[in-house]
Motif scaffolding. Structure first.
Motif, short mmCIF file in Angstrom:
data_model
loop_
_atom_site.label_atom_id
_atom_site.label_comp_id
_atom_site.label_asym_id
_atom_site.label_seq_id
_atom_site.Cartn_x
_atom_site.Cartn_y
_atom_site.Cartn_z
N LEU A 1 26.22 68.58 55.40
CA LEU A 1 25.82 68.52 56.81
C LEU A 1 26.10 67.14 57.42
O LEU A 1 26.60 67.03 58.54
CB LEU A 1 24.34 68.86 56.96
CG LEU A 1 23.98 70.33 56.95
CD1 LEU A 1 22.47 70.52 57.01
CD2 LEU A 1 24.64 71.05 58.11
N LYS A 2 25.79 66.10 56.65
CA LYS A 2 26.05 64.73 57.14
C LYS A 2 27.54 64.50 57.36
O LYS A 2 27.94 63.89 58.34
CB LYS A 2 25.49 63.71 56.16
CG LYS A 2 23.98 63.63 56.16
CD LYS A 2 23.47 62.67 55.10
CE LYS A 2 21.96 62.74 55.01
NZ LYS A 2 21.42 61.96 53.89
N LEU A 3 28.35 64.99 56.42
CA LEU A 3 29.79 64.83 56.56
C LEU A 3 30.33 65.60 57.76
O LEU A 3 31.20 65.10 58.48
CB LEU A 3 30.50 65.27 55.28
CG LEU A 3 30.32 64.36 54.08
CD1 LEU A 3 30.86 65.03 52.81
CD2 LEU A 3 31.00 63.02 54.30
N LEU A 4 29.81 66.80 57.99
CA LEU A 4 30.25 67.58 59.15
C LEU A 4 29.87 66.87 60.44
O LEU A 4 30.64 66.86 61.41
CB LEU A 4 29.65 68.99 59.11
CG LEU A 4 30.21 69.90 58.00
CD1 LEU A 4 29.42 71.20 57.91
CD2 LEU A 4 31.70 70.16 58.18
N ASP A 5 28.70 66.23 60.46
CA ASP A 5 28.30 65.43 61.62
C ASP A 5 29.24 64.25 61.82
O ASP A 5 29.62 63.91 62.94
CB ASP A 5 26.87 64.93 61.49
CG ASP A 5 25.83 66.02 61.72
OD1 ASP A 5 26.18 67.07 62.30
OD2 ASP A 5 24.67 65.82 61.31
N LYS A 6 29.63 63.61 60.70
CA LYS A 6 30.55 62.47 60.80
C LYS A 6 31.91 62.90 61.34
O LYS A 6 32.53 62.17 62.11
CB LYS A 6 30.73 61.80 59.43
CG LYS A 6 29.61 60.90 59.05
CD LYS A 6 29.92 60.16 57.77
CE LYS A 6 28.79 59.24 57.40
NZ LYS A 6 29.07 58.43 56.21
N ILE A 7 32.36 64.10 60.95
CA ILE A 7 33.64 64.60 61.47
C ILE A 7 33.57 64.73 62.98
O ILE A 7 34.50 64.37 63.69
CB ILE A 7 34.02 65.94 60.79
CG1 ILE A 7 34.38 65.70 59.32
CG2 ILE A 7 35.18 66.61 61.52
CD1 ILE A 7 34.55 66.96 58.49
N LYS A 8 32.44 65.23 63.48
CA LYS A 8 32.25 65.34 64.93
C LYS A 8 32.27 63.96 65.58
O LYS A 8 32.83 63.77 66.66
CB LYS A 8 30.94 66.05 65.26
CG LYS A 8 30.94 67.51 64.92
CD LYS A 8 29.58 68.12 65.18
CE LYS A 8 29.51 69.54 64.65
NZ LYS A 8 28.14 70.09 64.74
N GLU A 9 31.63 62.98 64.93
CA GLU A 9 31.56 61.62 65.47
C GLU A 9 32.94 60.97 65.52
O GLU A 9 33.22 60.19 66.42
CB GLU A 9 30.62 60.76 64.63
CG GLU A 9 29.15 61.12 64.78
CD GLU A 9 28.26 60.38 63.81
OE1 GLU A 9 28.68 59.32 63.28
OE2 GLU A 9 27.14 60.85 63.58
N VAL A 10 33.80 61.28 64.55
CA VAL A 10 35.14 60.71 64.52
C VAL A 10 35.89 61.04 65.81
O VAL A 10 36.56 60.18 66.38
CB VAL A 10 35.94 61.21 63.28
CG1 VAL A 10 37.41 60.88 63.40
CG2 VAL A 10 35.37 60.60 62.01
N GLY A 11 35.74 62.25 66.28
CA GLY A 11 36.40 62.66 67.51
C GLY A 11 35.92 61.89 68.72
O GLY A 11 36.64 61.75 69.71
N LYS A 12 34.71 61.36 68.65
CA LYS A 12 34.13 60.62 69.77
C LYS A 12 34.48 59.14 69.74
O LYS A 12 34.19 58.43 70.70
CB LYS A 12 32.61 60.79 69.77
CG LYS A 12 32.15 62.22 69.99
CD LYS A 12 30.66 62.32 69.89
CE LYS A 12 30.19 63.76 69.98
NZ LYS A 12 28.74 63.87 69.76
N LEU A 13 35.07 58.67 68.64
CA LEU A 13 35.43 57.25 68.56
C LEU A 13 36.45 56.90 69.63
O LEU A 13 37.40 57.66 69.85
CB LEU A 13 36.00 56.90 67.18
CG LEU A 13 35.03 56.92 66.01
CD1 LEU A 13 35.79 56.71 64.70
CD2 LEU A 13 33.95 55.86 66.17
N GLU A 14 36.24 55.79 70.26
CA GLU A 14 37.12 55.37 71.35
C GLU A 14 38.27 54.53 70.80
O GLU A 14 38.04 53.56 70.05
CB GLU A 14 36.31 54.56 72.36
CG GLU A 14 37.01 54.34 73.66
CD GLU A 14 36.08 53.68 74.67
OE1 GLU A 14 36.53 52.71 75.31
OE2 GLU A 14 34.94 54.14 74.81
#
Length: 133
Positions: free
Chosen positions: A77-90
């Protein structure tokens, strides 16, 4: 004069390539966890069969396998959240990748904060900038 070691922060400047690479690495880790979860499920089913024939014999092992399963589910679950966060990196922002050590010579009168604030900036796997002395 004295030579000491100091921490050097290694940062990555976010690019599309970095985001793709990081997301792929995280997805590979998720896939590995999913294989481990399948193996745990298989082992759990085997232990449940043993427990049916001999109640109490496999309870401790079943509890341990459940703990292992839960750890992996939480990590997934933490890794899946990190994958989502990667897309938000500017693009152009900098993220901490790690820390290494370097040697620095210190002498009377040196600015301690300047000596200790060294950074290496990476762009697509190459050193793009060295900050600090």
């Amino acid at each position: 004069m004295l030579t000491i070691t100091r921490p050097v922060m290694v940062k990555v400047r976010v690019t599309d390539n970095y985001k793709k690479s990081l997301a792929m690495e995280l997805r590979q880790t998720v896939a590995k966890l999913e294989l481990e979860l399948q193996q745990i499920e298989y082992q759990t089913r085997k232990l449940q069969e043993i427990a049916k024939k001999n109640p109490g014999a496999a309870e401790a092992a079943l509890a341990q396998w459940e703990q292992e399963k839960q750890k992996r589910l939480d990590t997934r679950l933490k890794l899946l959240d990190k994958i989502k966060e990667v897309g938000k990196l500017e693009n152009g922002s900098e993220v901490l990748q790690g820390k290494v050590e370097s040697f620095v010579q210190v002498q009377v009168g040196d600015d301690w904060n300047r000596l200790m604030s060294a950074e290496i900036i990476l762009v697509d796997g190459k050193v793009a900038e060295i900050r600090g002395s």
